[in-house]
Design a protein around this motif. Structure first.
Motif, short mmCIF file in Angstrom:
data_model
loop_
_atom_site.label_atom_id
_atom_site.label_comp_id
_atom_site.label_asym_id
_atom_site.label_seq_id
_atom_site.Cartn_x
_atom_site.Cartn_y
_atom_site.Cartn_z
N PHE A 280 0.81 -1.54 0.07
CA PHE A 280 0.07 0.11 0.01
C PHE A 280 0.79 1.53 0.16
CE2 PHE A 280 -3.59 -2.17 2.68
CZ PHE A 280 -4.14 -2.80 1.64
N LEU A 281 0.64 2.44 -0.50
CA LEU A 281 1.11 3.55 -0.86
C LEU A 281 -0.07 4.44 -0.87
CD1 LEU A 281 3.57 5.89 -1.19
CD2 LEU A 281 3.28 4.94 -3.18
N THR A 282 0.08 5.08 0.60
CA THR A 282 -0.69 6.49 0.67
C THR A 282 -0.32 7.54 0.07
OG1 THR A 282 -2.03 5.86 3.21
CG2 THR A 282 -2.42 7.92 2.27
N ILE A 283 -1.28 8.31 -1.27
CA ILE A 283 -1.10 9.42 -1.57
C ILE A 283 -1.96 10.31 -1.05
CG2 ILE A 283 -0.42 7.87 -3.56
CD1 ILE A 283 -2.57 9.15 -5.16
N GLN A 284 -3.07 10.19 -0.74
CA GLN A 284 -3.69 10.99 -0.43
C GLN A 284 -4.21 10.32 1.06
OE1 GLN A 284 -7.07 10.99 0.24
NE2 GLN A 284 -7.76 13.27 -0.54
N GLU A 285 -4.72 12.26 2.13
CA GLU A 285 -5.27 12.09 3.04
C GLU A 285 -6.11 12.96 3.45
OE1 GLU A 285 -3.25 9.61 6.78
OE2 GLU A 285 -2.21 11.44 5.83
N GLY A 286 -7.28 12.22 4.18
CA GLY A 286 -8.27 13.46 4.33
C GLY A 286 -9.51 13.56 3.69
N CYS A 287 -10.81 14.17 4.32
CA CYS A 287 -12.06 14.20 3.15
C CYS A 287 -12.18 15.71 3.70
CB CYS A 287 -13.12 13.32 3.74
SG CYS A 287 -14.42 13.48 2.51
N ASP A 288 -12.80 16.46 1.70
CA ASP A 288 -13.95 17.28 2.08
C ASP A 288 -14.53 16.88 1.42
OD1 ASP A 288 -11.15 19.13 3.23
OD2 ASP A 288 -10.98 19.28 0.81
N LYS A 289 -15.26 16.62 2.01
CA LYS A 289 -16.32 16.63 1.35
C LYS A 289 -17.35 15.99 2.51
CE LYS A 289 -14.96 14.76 -3.01
NZ LYS A 289 -13.86 15.12 -2.92
N PHE A 290 -17.59 16.13 3.32
CA PHE A 290 -18.65 15.92 4.37
C PHE A 290 -19.90 15.05 4.04
CE2 PHE A 290 -15.96 19.24 5.32
CZ PHE A 290 -15.86 18.93 7.30
N GLU B 3 -8.49 17.24 3.55
CA GLU B 3 -7.53 16.84 2.08
C GLU B 3 -6.48 17.31 1.68
OE1 GLU B 3 -10.48 16.41 -1.50
OE2 GLU B 3 -12.12 15.82 -0.27
N ILE B 4 -5.30 16.29 1.38
CA ILE B 4 -3.78 17.25 1.29
C ILE B 4 -3.56 15.60 0.66
CG2 ILE B 4 -3.56 18.07 3.83
CD1 ILE B 4 -1.32 15.37 3.37
N SER B 5 -2.82 15.93 -0.20
CA SER B 5 -2.24 14.87 -1.76
C SER B 5 -0.11 14.92 -1.17
CB SER B 5 -1.87 15.77 -2.59
OG SER B 5 -3.65 15.72 -3.14
N ARG B 6 -0.06 14.11 -1.26
CA ARG B 6 1.25 14.33 -0.50
C ARG B 6 2.42 14.81 -2.00
NH1 ARG B 6 3.58 8.93 1.83
NH2 ARG B 6 4.92 9.73 1.23
N PRO B 7 3.72 14.85 -1.86
CA PRO B 7 4.49 15.84 -3.16
C PRO B 7 4.28 14.70 -3.75
CG PRO B 7 5.09 16.34 -0.96
CD PRO B 7 4.30 15.00 -0.73
#
Ligand code: 5AD
Ligand code: SF4
Length: 451
Positions: free
Chosen positions: A158-168, A181-185
């Motif tokens: 597994f490789l986490t590339i994005q975390e979090g959620c703004d969709k509510f 939401e954040i995207s890893r570089p």
């Protein structure tokens, strides 16, 4: 609290989603880098990390009973294990856990677990610590490289590339427990993928709560989406397969759809949650798509990749869901014919808007709806597996089967396939799919190891 001795062995227990599995692996690597080793089987660990999930049902109660069990099992071996509560329950209910469970030395949220080593030092000195900060993207930079602490990387990583959620979505705790939401570089992700492959991974699954919302800049400073990242990863010679999960319908782009017809290493599988087939329920869930817009999206994937295996998530018994609205979910299932799916009874989550909505649905009604939905999904999963019989494909061997000489691998469509013969974990083996059951298939080996 009194000073205690530094832990020598650890056990990380991860619950819930694949992002937690990933976090659990990173925590284990960190503990390994600190010289703490995995507890041998049958032996209680000096340090137990409970990496918890808050998405549904009695999450906190489960944590308290686990804490009790760990303390008791440790005492039976003359130990007082150091207990850390991590993950989404830690984030949501950390203070209460500290107040109610004196056996817990540390509470650490999903965005702060890079601080675990310092917290262990504090705990050794007798200080209890809570860290549920959400420092933006500080965690990944502070973690040791993949494969640290002599942790083996499996063939499917597994490789986490994005975390979090703004969709509510109105039923969901994730925006509160995992943050924005954040995207890893891009460059960090390429580096991590390279090190996973160097350490033995043949398949990488890109992870994110909204993985398809990932954006970044490539090596030349151009803005790219997840399709650009997938194409860059596909260039790694020893990486054979790429997958991604979980996506949101509203973040799908033309580029992501098109890459399913362009990138050979991208597996023909799409997990795209819909939750309900009723537009009124979808609106009350704040999903911001309709049943029809979702179906149209799936058609576009099928147009570029006709054999794509489709998967989804469903919630039954959302507040106010009528019988007729539930029937619309069954109709959507009949239209899509999913290869695989996950379905849940609605569970009110403290602090979410849906938890205080009127017309909460009675448990018996939810049970009945879940049974009917699961029967329909099970029927389609079996039909998909049966339609695969006669296909030739590679399977990636992930583990031994229960019977002697038996191995379990995954098909490109993420089906579990059992084979018999000589194999090793990590082999890519050509098979003909020969027999289908609801949850797995049997494969006939055509050629030996190809990787
Ligand atoms: N109740 C039931 N299921 C839920 N999910 C998320 N929140 C809830 C809830 N409160 C399900 C959704 C989501 C999956 C990860 O978990 O289907 O896609
Ligand atoms: Fe939860 Fe909705 Fe965000 Fe998925 S998209 S994590 S269901 S709020």
């Amino acid at each position: 609290m009194k000073q205690t001795t530094a832990p020598r062995t650890y056990r990380v227990k991860s619950f819930g989603c694949q992002m937690n599995v990933y976090d659990g692996e990173r925590m284990a690597e960190m503990l390994g880098a600190k010289g703490i080793t995995p507890a041998p089987e049958g032996e209680e660990a000096d340090l137990v990390v409970l990496n918890t999930c808050h998405i549904r049902e009695k999450a906190a109660e489960k944590v308290y009973s686990d804490i009790g069990r760990i303390s008791k099992a440790g005492a039976a071996q003359g130990k007082r294990p150091m207990i850390a509560v991590a993950g989404c329950v830690a984030q949501a209910e950390g203070e209460e856990i500290m107040a109610r469970a004196p056996a817990v030395s540390m509470v650490v949220g999903p965005q702060a677990y890079h601080r675990l080593p310092e917290m262990i030092d504090k705990a050794v000195a007798g200080e209890r610590a809570t860290d549920t900060d959400m420092p933006e993207d500080a965690k990944f930079a502070a973690l040791p490289p993949r494969g640290s602490g002599r942790r083996k990387v499996g063939p499917s990583a597994f490789l986490t590339i994005q975390e979090g959620c703004d969709k509510f979505c109105t039923y969901c705790v994730v925006p509160y427990t995992r943050g924005a939401e954040i995207s890893r570089p891009y460059s960090d992700l390429l580096r991590e993928a390279e090190s996973l492959v160097e350490n033995g991974a043949c398949e990488i699954t890109l992870l994110g709560q909204n993985v398809n919302a990932w954006t970044g800049e490539d090596g030349k400073g151009r803005s790219i989406g997840m399709d650009g990242l997938v194409k860059a990863l596909a260039k790694l010679p020893d990486l054979q397969r790429i997958r991604y999960t979980t996506s949101h319908p509203n973040d799908m782009t033309d580029g992501i759809i098109a890459m399913h017809g362009e990138v050979d290493k991208l597996m023909p599988y799409l997990h795209l949650p819909v939750q309900s087939g009723s537009d009124r329920v979808l609106k009350a869930m704040n999903r911001s798509h309709t049943a029809d817009s979702y179906l149209k999206l799936l058609e576009r994937f099928r147009a570029v990749r006709p054999d794509i295996a489709l998967s989804g998530d469903f919630i039954v018994g959302f507040p106010g869901e009528s019988d007729a609205e539930f029937e619309e979910t069954l109709q959507l299932v009949d239209t899509v014919r999913y290869a695989q799916a996950f379905s849940f009874k609605y569970s009110p989550r403290p602090g979410t808007p849906a938890a205080t909505m009127e017309d909460q649905i009675a448990p018996e009604v939810m049970d009945e709806r879940l049974q009917r939905l699961q029967a329909a999904l099970g029927r389609d999963q079996l039909a998909f597996n049966q339609a695969s019989v006669g296909r030739t494909c590679d399977i990636l061997v992930e583990r031994k089967g229960k019977l002697p000489g038996q191995w379990l691998g995954k098909s490109p469509w993420l089906q579990s396939v059992f084979i018999e013969g000589d194999a090793q974990i990590g082999d890519m083996i050509r098979v003909e799919l020969a027999e289908a059951g609801p949850n797995s298939l049997k494969g006939r080996v055509l050629e030996g190891v190809s990787a």
